[in-house]
Scaffold this motif. Structure first.
Motif, PDB file in Angstrom:
ATOM      1  N   ASP A 111      56.889  43.390  42.883  1.00 50.78           N
ATOM      2  CA  ASP A 111      55.761  44.298  42.766  1.00 50.78           C
ATOM      3  C   ASP A 111      55.011  44.008  41.480  1.00 50.78           C
ATOM      4  N   ASN A 112      53.749  44.450  41.440  1.00 52.20           N
ATOM      5  CA  ASN A 112      52.992  44.317  40.191  1.00 52.20           C
ATOM      6  C   ASN A 112      52.932  45.633  39.421  1.00 52.20           C
ATOM      7  N   GLY A 113      53.466  46.708  40.020  1.00 59.28           N
ATOM      8  CA  GLY A 113      53.527  47.983  39.314  1.00 59.28           C
ATOM      9  C   GLY A 113      52.315  48.873  39.479  1.00 59.28           C
ATOM     10  N   LEU A 114      51.373  48.476  40.333  1.00 58.04           N
ATOM     11  CA  LEU A 114      50.173  49.278  40.562  1.00 58.04           C
ATOM     12  C   LEU A 114      50.412  50.238  41.722  1.00 58.04           C
ATOM     13  N   GLU A 115      50.379  51.537  41.439  1.00 57.50           N
ATOM     14  CA  GLU A 115      50.520  52.542  42.482  1.00 57.50           C
ATOM     15  C   GLU A 115      49.155  53.173  42.731  1.00 57.50           C
ATOM     16  N   TYR A 116      48.662  53.061  43.959  1.00 56.84           N
ATOM     17  CA  TYR A 116      47.282  53.436  44.254  1.00 56.84           C
ATOM     18  C   TYR A 116      47.172  54.145  45.592  1.00 56.84           C
ATOM     19  N   ARG A 117      46.029  54.762  45.790  1.00 59.14           N
ATOM     20  CA  ARG A 117      45.663  55.346  47.093  1.00 59.14           C
ATOM     21  C   ARG A 117      44.376  54.683  47.546  1.00 59.14           C
ATOM     22  N   LEU A 118      44.202  54.543  48.865  1.00 58.74           N
ATOM     23  CA  LEU A 118      43.011  53.943  49.458  1.00 58.74           C
ATOM     24  C   LEU A 118      42.269  54.992  50.267  1.00 58.74           C
ATOM     25  N   VAL A 119      40.956  55.067  50.091  1.00 58.60           N
ATOM     26  CA  VAL A 119      40.136  56.047  50.813  1.00 58.60           C
ATOM     27  C   VAL A 119      38.868  55.382  51.330  1.00 58.60           C
ATOM     28  N   ASN A 138      57.006  48.955  32.445  1.00 59.56           N
ATOM     29  CA  ASN A 138      57.659  47.640  32.359  1.00 59.56           C
ATOM     30  C   ASN A 138      57.265  46.699  33.494  1.00 59.56           C
ATOM     31  N   SER A 139      56.113  46.953  34.090  1.00 62.09           N
ATOM     32  CA  SER A 139      55.623  46.093  35.167  1.00 62.09           C
ATOM     33  C   SER A 139      54.509  45.193  34.654  1.00 62.09           C
ATOM     34  N   ASN A 140      54.067  44.276  35.508  1.00 61.73           N
ATOM     35  CA  ASN A 140      52.944  43.417  35.154  1.00 61.73           C
ATOM     36  C   ASN A 140      51.695  44.247  34.880  1.00 61.73           C
ATOM     37  N   ALA A 141      51.445  45.255  35.704  1.00 62.25           N
ATOM     38  CA  ALA A 141      50.261  46.096  35.521  1.00 62.25           C
ATOM     39  C   ALA A 141      50.304  46.860  34.203  1.00 62.25           C
ATOM     40  N   ALA A 142      51.517  47.171  33.736  1.00 61.40           N
ATOM     41  CA  ALA A 142      51.657  47.912  32.483  1.00 61.40           C
ATOM     42  C   ALA A 142      51.199  47.099  31.281  1.00 61.40           C
ATOM     43  N   THR A 143      51.063  45.777  31.456  1.00 60.90           N
ATOM     44  CA  THR A 143      50.612  44.920  30.359  1.00 60.90           C
ATOM     45  C   THR A 143      49.107  44.652  30.423  1.00 60.90           C
ATOM     46  N   TYR A 174      46.272  38.683  42.521  1.00 59.37           N
ATOM     47  CA  TYR A 174      44.889  38.954  42.910  1.00 59.37           C
ATOM     48  C   TYR A 174      44.136  39.567  41.735  1.00 59.37           C
ATOM     49  N   THR A 175      42.812  39.451  41.805  1.00 67.04           N
ATOM     50  CA  THR A 175      41.944  40.031  40.786  1.00 67.04           C
ATOM     51  C   THR A 175      41.168  41.188  41.386  1.00 67.04           C
ATOM     52  N   LEU A 176      41.259  42.343  40.735  1.00 65.58           N
ATOM     53  CA  LEU A 176      40.567  43.535  41.190  1.00 65.58           C
ATOM     54  C   LEU A 176      39.255  43.708  40.444  1.00 65.58           C
ATOM     55  N   THR A 177      38.196  44.027  41.178  1.00 67.20           N
ATOM     56  CA  THR A 177      36.927  44.432  40.575  1.00 67.20           C
ATOM     57  C   THR A 177      36.978  45.940  40.376  1.00 67.20           C
ATOM     58  N   LEU A 178      36.875  46.381  39.125  1.00 66.98           N
ATOM     59  CA  LEU A 178      37.073  47.790  38.804  1.00 66.98           C
ATOM     60  C   LEU A 178      35.767  48.574  38.871  1.00 66.98           C
ATOM     61  N   ALA A 179      35.903  49.865  39.104  1.00 65.46           N
ATOM     62  CA  ALA A 179      34.748  50.741  39.248  1.00 65.46           C
ATOM     63  C   ALA A 179      35.109  52.128  38.729  1.00 65.46           C
ATOM     64  N   ASP A 180      34.087  52.952  38.576  1.00 66.70           N
ATOM     65  CA  ASP A 180      34.265  54.350  38.187  1.00 66.70           C
ATOM     66  C   ASP A 180      33.869  55.234  39.359  1.00 66.70           C
ATOM     67  N   LEU A 199      46.382  40.856  38.514  1.00 68.29           N
ATOM     68  CA  LEU A 199      47.753  41.350  38.572  1.00 68.29           C
ATOM     69  C   LEU A 199      48.621  40.391  39.379  1.00 68.29           C
ATOM     70  N   THR A 200      49.894  40.289  38.989  1.00 66.64           N
ATOM     71  CA  THR A 200      50.832  39.405  39.662  1.00 66.64           C
ATOM     72  C   THR A 200      52.102  40.157  40.017  1.00 66.64           C
ATOM     73  N   LYS A 201      52.524  40.041  41.256  1.00 66.27           N
ATOM     74  CA  LYS A 201      53.776  40.657  41.685  1.00 66.27           C
ATOM     75  C   LYS A 201      54.951  39.824  41.187  1.00 66.27           C
TER      76      LYS A 201
END
Length: 480
Positions: A111-119, A138-143, A174-180, A199-201
């Protein structure tokens, strides 16, 4: 509970074993028959909804040649398993690698440590957006520069849609394009902010289900707050230590945050109820109900095995640190399921329970892992494959005979998480926690969400891709 021996009611198991042991010229066919034999035999004995499935009836096959004529047409073990499921079953599943499932039950994953919801971005739209609910420590996303409340619209430059999101988010890197995500009171806006994150799993990520445990002192009251994200048996000792700290802090109330907790070990849920209370040792928490044949067999052998009771020790033998609370405030949402719901239902006959959030999933059945072995246990498993099944094996009622509703537990105080105003987990001003604290302190608070973002229909969440998503399981079967 004790491990079961091979049940006496083997029905068709012996018949299948004989037919599968002959004609081993084609190794692949024999292997498939071995797997199919195991699947049918296990379902024939343990499946909760056996009476709903005609082919699982004990008299379905009339002679020794019939079983294989039923099994052979299925192209894969998965196809056979699906054919054996009741229409009311939303949660039984099969895996072709039980090692991954065992790791998941232990809180270990790639896992990469990213916990998300999709809508959905709008009603009827095929476009979707994800937003971060929390980051596993302690995950990849945490760094990386990504946090709770950040939204993402694209993966590797491709916009997320209902048809591509599974493949895109399954990639190891994968690379995420971020938004607000913002809301002005009438309109929800999703605006890309020029940021991105890669992020990398990684193999072997261990998620401690105790994300936050702290004591809040507010208006002179000491309030415990526990964000518990899975009933992971390997962390029961740490959970018990957490309650020891709450006890030492002298908390008067506890907010148990299960908003993202999809369930897990029944034994962990039983231990948790005993940590919260302590004054009901030996009293019944739940009464199990299996398929009619197994229920009769278990009741004949030892009915006590079908009862879960408040206890004084965790599975390791360590004494439980109990708070002796007379009331409990629980945060739950549409991601709260199975063992989380057992905690709510099981405690209701004994102490005052107030729930905050939105309606829970409504999953009140337990499952277990059945392996291809003589007694369907892990020991002496068939070395020729890694298939296992996780069928529903029983449902339950609480001490008052109440069965949880399939539509979920409706909150006493309704308030939804909104992507534009998630708040900081564990902060007294975080919207859901604030309602709980207001109720503890007798302060007035809004009990309904504003519905500003109710048009953002939920598509899924990160853990939906895992084999133990919203599952409640037992490690041991009753001894019949």
């Amino acid at each position: 509970m004790k491990k079961t021996t091979l049940p006496l009611i083997l029905f068709c198991c012996a018949l299948f074993t004989i037919s599968c042991s002959e004609d081993r010229d084609d190794v692949q066919i024999v292997s498939n028959l071995e797997i199919k034999n195991f699947i049918y035999s296990a379902m024939n004995i343990y499946y909760l909804y056996k009476p709903d499935v005609p082919v699982l009836a004990n008299d379905f096959f009339n002679d020794q040649s019939d079983p294989n004529s039923y099994l052979d047409p299925f192209n894969t073990p998965e196809d056979l398993f699906e054919d054996l499921l009741s229409g009311q079953d939303r949660f039984s599943f099969i895996t072709n690698d039980y090692r991954e499932l065992e790791d998941r039950f232990a809180g270990v994953s790639k896992d990469n440590g990213l916990e998300y919801r999709l809508v959905r971005v709008a009603p009827g739209s095929s476009d979707i957006v994800g937003y971060v609910r929390y980051i596993i420590p302690n995950s990849n996303a945490a760094t990386k520069e990504i946090k709770r409340g950040d939204a993402f619209t694209k993966v590797n430059g491709t916009s997320l849609t209902l048809t591509n999101y599974i493949d895109l988010l399954a990639l190891d890197t994968y690379t995420l394009t971020l938004a607000d995500i913002t809301n002005d009171g009438t309109t929800t806006s999703i605006i890309e902010n020029g940021r991105s994150v890669t992020l990398t799993k990684e193999e072997g990520l261990i998620e401690n289900p105790i994300l936050i445990a702290k004591t809040l002192t507010i208006e002179g009251a000491k309030i415990g707050y526990l964000m518990y994200n899975a009933y992971t048996a390997d962390f029961d000792d740490e959970l018990n230590d957490t309650f020891a700290q709450f006890k030492a802090d002298g908390i008067s109330d506890l907010v148990l945050d299960l908003r993202y907790n999809g369930g897990g070990s029944v034994e962990s849920a039983v231990d948790l109820t005993s940590m919260i209370t302590g004054q009901f040792n030996g009293e019944i928490i739940t009464k199990q109900q299996w398929n009619p044949e197994l229920q009769a067999a278990f009741e004949s052998n030892d009915p006590e095995d079908l009862l879960d009771r408040f206890n004084s020790t965790i599975r390791t033998g360590e004494s439980i640190n109990s708070l002796n609370l007379s009331r409990l405030f629980i945060i739950g949402t549409g991601s709260t399921a199975s063992a989380s719901e057992l905690t709510i239902i099981g405690l209701k006959p004994y102490i005052e329970i107030k729930t905050i959030g939105t309606t829970t999933v409504g999953k009140f059945q337990a499952s277990t892992t059945l392996y291809d072995s003589e007694n369907f246990g892990r020991q002496n498993v068939n070395p020729n494959h890694f298939y296992a099944i996780q069928p529903l094996i029983y449902t339950y009622a609480n001490a008052n005979g109440t069965v949880g509703p399939a539509t979920g537990i409706v909150p006493d105080f309704e308030i939804a998480e909104t992507p534009s105003n998630l708040g900081i987990l564990g902060d007294p001003n975080e919207p859901l926690l604030k309602v709980a604290i207001d109720q503890i302190l007798g302060r007035s608070s809004a009990t309904k969400s504003s519905k500003l973002e109710n048009s953002m229909e939920v598509v899924g969440e990160s853990k939906m891709f895992t084999p133990n998503f919203q599952r409640m399981y037992v490690l041991d079967l009753p001894n019949r």
